[in-house]
Design an enzyme around this catalytic site. Structure first.
Site, PDB file in Angstrom:
ATOM      1  N   MET A  30       0.842  -1.203   0.000  1.00 25.28           N
ATOM      2  CA  MET A  30       0.000   0.000   0.000  1.00 25.28           C
ATOM      3  C   MET A  30       0.877   1.253   0.000  1.00 25.28           C
ATOM      4  O   MET A  30       0.396   2.355   0.272  1.00 25.28           O
ATOM      5  CB  MET A  30      -0.948  -0.013   1.197  1.00 25.28           C
ATOM      6  CG  MET A  30      -1.939  -1.184   1.129  1.00 25.28           C
ATOM      7  SD  MET A  30      -3.468  -0.874   1.985  1.00 25.28           S
ATOM      8  CE  MET A  30      -2.886  -0.656   3.659  1.00 25.28           C
ATOM      9  N   GLY A  31       2.165   1.078  -0.288  1.00 23.91           N
ATOM     10  CA  GLY A  31       3.051   2.231  -0.416  1.00 23.91           C
ATOM     11  C   GLY A  31       3.510   2.793   0.913  1.00 23.91           C
ATOM     12  O   GLY A  31       3.375   2.149   1.955  1.00 23.91           O
ATOM     13  N   HIS A  37       9.250  -3.297   3.441  1.00 30.98           N
ATOM     14  CA  HIS A  37       8.864  -3.484   2.037  1.00 30.98           C
ATOM     15  C   HIS A  37      10.099  -3.715   1.160  1.00 30.98           C
ATOM     16  O   HIS A  37      10.092  -4.568   0.263  1.00 30.98           O
ATOM     17  CB  HIS A  37       8.164  -2.233   1.502  1.00 30.98           C
ATOM     18  CG  HIS A  37       6.881  -1.871   2.178  1.00 30.98           C
ATOM     19  ND1 HIS A  37       6.696  -0.696   2.858  1.00 30.98           N
ATOM     20  CD2 HIS A  37       5.690  -2.533   2.254  1.00 30.98           C
ATOM     21  CE1 HIS A  37       5.455  -0.621   3.314  1.00 30.98           C
ATOM     22  NE2 HIS A  37       4.816  -1.729   2.969  1.00 30.98           N
ATOM     23  N   GLY A 147       4.820 -10.377   3.702  1.00 32.73           N
ATOM     24  CA  GLY A 147       5.499 -10.359   4.994  1.00 32.73           C
ATOM     25  C   GLY A 147       4.732 -11.114   6.062  1.00 32.73           C
ATOM     26  O   GLY A 147       3.500 -11.113   6.075  1.00 32.73           O
ATOM     27  N   LYS A 149       4.635 -10.147   8.950  1.00 31.55           N
ATOM     28  CA  LYS A 149       4.071  -9.106   9.832  1.00 31.55           C
ATOM     29  C   LYS A 149       2.544  -9.233   9.826  1.00 31.55           C
ATOM     30  O   LYS A 149       1.885  -9.102  10.843  1.00 31.55           O
ATOM     31  CB  LYS A 149       4.509  -7.741   9.301  1.00 31.55           C
ATOM     32  CG  LYS A 149       3.661  -6.581   9.708  1.00 31.55           C
ATOM     33  CD  LYS A 149       4.260  -5.905  10.880  1.00 31.55           C
ATOM     34  CE  LYS A 149       3.386  -4.826  11.480  1.00 31.55           C
ATOM     35  NZ  LYS A 149       2.571  -4.084  10.567  1.00 31.55           N
ATOM     36  N   MET A 184       8.396  -2.780  11.698  1.00 28.98           N
ATOM     37  CA  MET A 184       8.218  -1.664  10.756  1.00 28.98           C
ATOM     38  C   MET A 184       6.812  -1.690  10.178  1.00 28.98           C
ATOM     39  O   MET A 184       6.259  -2.751   9.906  1.00 28.98           O
ATOM     40  CB  MET A 184       9.241  -1.764   9.640  1.00 28.98           C
ATOM     41  CG  MET A 184      10.617  -1.460  10.145  1.00 28.98           C
ATOM     42  SD  MET A 184      11.755  -1.299   8.779  1.00 28.98           S
ATOM     43  CE  MET A 184      13.261  -1.071   9.708  1.00 28.98           C
ATOM     44  N   SER A 186       3.979   1.185   7.877  1.00 29.19           N
ATOM     45  CA  SER A 186       3.684   2.532   7.377  1.00 29.19           C
ATOM     46  C   SER A 186       2.914   3.317   8.433  1.00 29.19           C
ATOM     47  O   SER A 186       3.030   4.537   8.521  1.00 29.19           O
ATOM     48  CB  SER A 186       2.855   2.454   6.092  1.00 29.19           C
ATOM     49  OG  SER A 186       3.521   1.634   5.142  1.00 29.19           O
ATOM     50  N   ARG A 187       2.111   2.611   9.233  1.00 24.11           N
ATOM     51  CA  ARG A 187       1.294   3.294  10.247  1.00 24.11           C
ATOM     52  C   ARG A 187       2.132   3.821  11.412  1.00 24.11           C
ATOM     53  O   ARG A 187       1.622   4.631  12.194  1.00 24.11           O
ATOM     54  CB  ARG A 187       0.190   2.359  10.763  1.00 24.11           C
ATOM     55  CG  ARG A 187      -0.913   2.112   9.745  1.00 24.11           C
ATOM     56  CD  ARG A 187      -2.130   1.431  10.366  1.00 24.11           C
ATOM     57  NE  ARG A 187      -3.265   1.428   9.460  1.00 24.11           N
ATOM     58  CZ  ARG A 187      -3.611   0.415   8.667  1.00 24.11           C
ATOM     59  NH1 ARG A 187      -2.899  -0.710   8.678  1.00 24.11           N
ATOM     60  NH2 ARG A 187      -4.664   0.500   7.880  1.00 24.11           N
TER      61      ARG A 187
HETATM   62  P1  AMP Z   1       1.447  -2.975   3.473  1.00 24.77           P
HETATM   63  O1  AMP Z   1       1.998  -1.904   2.581  1.00 24.77           O
HETATM   64  O2  AMP Z   1       1.482  -2.599   4.925  1.00 24.77           O
HETATM   65  O3  AMP Z   1       0.109  -3.486   3.009  1.00 24.77           O
HETATM   66  O4  AMP Z   1       2.443  -4.199   3.374  1.00 24.77           O
HETATM   67  C1  AMP Z   1       2.806  -4.742   2.128  1.00 24.77           C
HETATM   68  C2  AMP Z   1       3.558  -6.016   2.359  1.00 24.77           C
HETATM   69  O5  AMP Z   1       4.720  -5.755   3.138  1.00 24.77           O
HETATM   70  C3  AMP Z   1       2.760  -7.090   3.129  1.00 24.77           C
HETATM   71  O6  AMP Z   1       3.062  -8.370   2.616  1.00 24.77           O
HETATM   72  C4  AMP Z   1       3.264  -6.917   4.540  1.00 24.77           C
HETATM   73  O7  AMP Z   1       3.160  -8.088   5.315  1.00 24.77           O
HETATM   74  C5  AMP Z   1       4.717  -6.594   4.268  1.00 24.77           C
HETATM   75  N1  AMP Z   1       5.314  -5.893   5.415  1.00 24.77           N
HETATM   76  C6  AMP Z   1       4.892  -4.742   5.981  1.00 24.77           C
HETATM   77  N2  AMP Z   1       5.646  -4.446   7.046  1.00 24.77           N
HETATM   78  C7  AMP Z   1       6.563  -5.445   7.167  1.00 24.77           C
HETATM   79  C8  AMP Z   1       7.627  -5.727   8.070  1.00 24.77           C
HETATM   80  N3  AMP Z   1       7.908  -4.925   9.092  1.00 24.77           N
HETATM   81  N4  AMP Z   1       8.343  -6.852   7.871  1.00 24.77           N
HETATM   82  C9  AMP Z   1       8.060  -7.693   6.846  1.00 24.77           C
HETATM   83  N5  AMP Z   1       7.078  -7.484   5.961  1.00 24.77           N
HETATM   84  C10 AMP Z   1       6.340  -6.372   6.115  1.00 24.77           C
END
Ligand code: AMP
Length: 284
Positions: A30-31, A37, A147, A149, A184, A186-187
């Site tokens: 989601m950027g 990421h 991830g 996460k 880590m 984005s929030r």
């Molecule tokens: P998001 O942009 O938050 O939707 O995350 C995009 C992808 O990055 C998803 O597969 C998340 O699980 C992964 N991701 C986000 N934060 C982390 C992190 N701290 N460690 C590993 N993967 C992450």
């Protein structure tokens, strides 16, 4: 590195790559990219020839009153970071390209999406599986990296890929943390310095649970009691859930007998944070 906004253009590029025998790896995001990421992108490079990163804040995975509008966005910075990480293509469609007004189709994984985040965000995972299915059909990847996460999300996607017989390899990657342990996200950008300190109690309570289990504790209640005690010591933190569950089924576990997922979600101020760890029982 190219940036594509149109679905038809992305599908065309994917077809060209495929006919040339190129292996495509997708990293959906989601950027507002961070090192977590970027680590997934570097992992993706090991699994194929062309890495596509999607950047799309997906409205269908946000519930009413959640942070869709204020979710952090910075496309130009994201593009620079993706380029530096060796990505071939950024796919960043506008919302009306992904969901035109006539849109009415959803993909739903029914069981593993029910507990944990599914309880407090009942429409979240259907939004996730729907957008990931669309991205799979648009980017036509041979593999995709996610991830741990978002452990439950990864499970839902694995389930969807298996149940719908998608010919896509799903690669999970461990959580990437700040040097002090904070997962880590984005929030994390929403947190002020005091809240960030409070947010550290999530990873610290996971580490404490791990120590307890390593020292022989097997009672789920006792482990969760310690976790909750540590989390509740913080005024501005409200626990959404703290659960021990089977990492395959996400069903609750009361005794820690094998690998057990400790999953946490908590609000720090208005910011909802998640973190998790698989606890292992030493057999030596
Ligand atoms: P998001 O942009 O938050 O939707 O995350 C995009 C992808 O990055 C998803 O597969 C998340 O699980 C992964 N991701 C986000 N934060 C982390 C992190 N701290 N460690 C590993 N993967 C992450």
């Amino acid at each position: 590195m190219r940036i594509i906004e149109r679905i038809s253009e992305m599908q065309h590029q994917a077809a060209v790559w495929r006919s040339g025998g190129r292996r495509i790896v997708l990293v959906p995001t989601m950027g507002y990219l961070h090192e977590g990421h970027l680590t997934l992108m570097r992992e993706a490079r090991k699994h194929g020839d062309e890495v596509v990163v999607s950047i799309f804040v997906n409205p269908t995975q946000f519930g009413p009153g959640e942070d869709f509008e204020r979710y952090p966005r910075d496309m130009s910075r994201d593009v620079t970071l993706a380029r530096e990480a060796g990505v071939s293509m950024v796919f960043a469609p506008p919302v009306n390209e992904m969901y035109p007004e006539s849109y009415q189709t959803f993909v739903e994984v029914t069981e593993v999406t029910r507990p944990l985040c599914g309880q407090s965000r009942p429409t979240h995972f259907r939004g996730v599986t729907t957008v990931v299915m669309k991205l799979f059909n648009i980017v036509k990847p041979h593999a995709a990296v996610f991830g741990e996460k978002d452990f439950q999300q990864l499970m839902a996607i694995r389930r969807m890929v298996s149940d719908l017989n998608l010919d896509i390899e799903v690669i999970g990657h461990p959580i990437v943390r700040e040097s002090d342990g904070l997962a880590m996200s984005s929030r994390n950008a929403y947190l002020d310095s005091g809240q960030r300190e409070i947010a550290l109690s999530l990873s610290r309570s996971l580490a404490e649970a791990e120590r307890l289990v390593e020292s022989g504790e097997r009672h789920g209640k006792i482990v969760l009691g310690k976790v909750e005690e540590r989390l509740k010591g913080n005024g501005e933190l409200r626990i959404d859930y703290a659960k021990l569950c089977n990492p395959e089924t996400l069903q609750d576990v009361t005794e820690i007998r094998g690998p057990t997922l400790l999953a946490l979600a908590a609000f720090v101020g208005k910011t909802r944070l998640i973190d998790n760890k698989v606890l292992h029982v030493r057999t030596d």
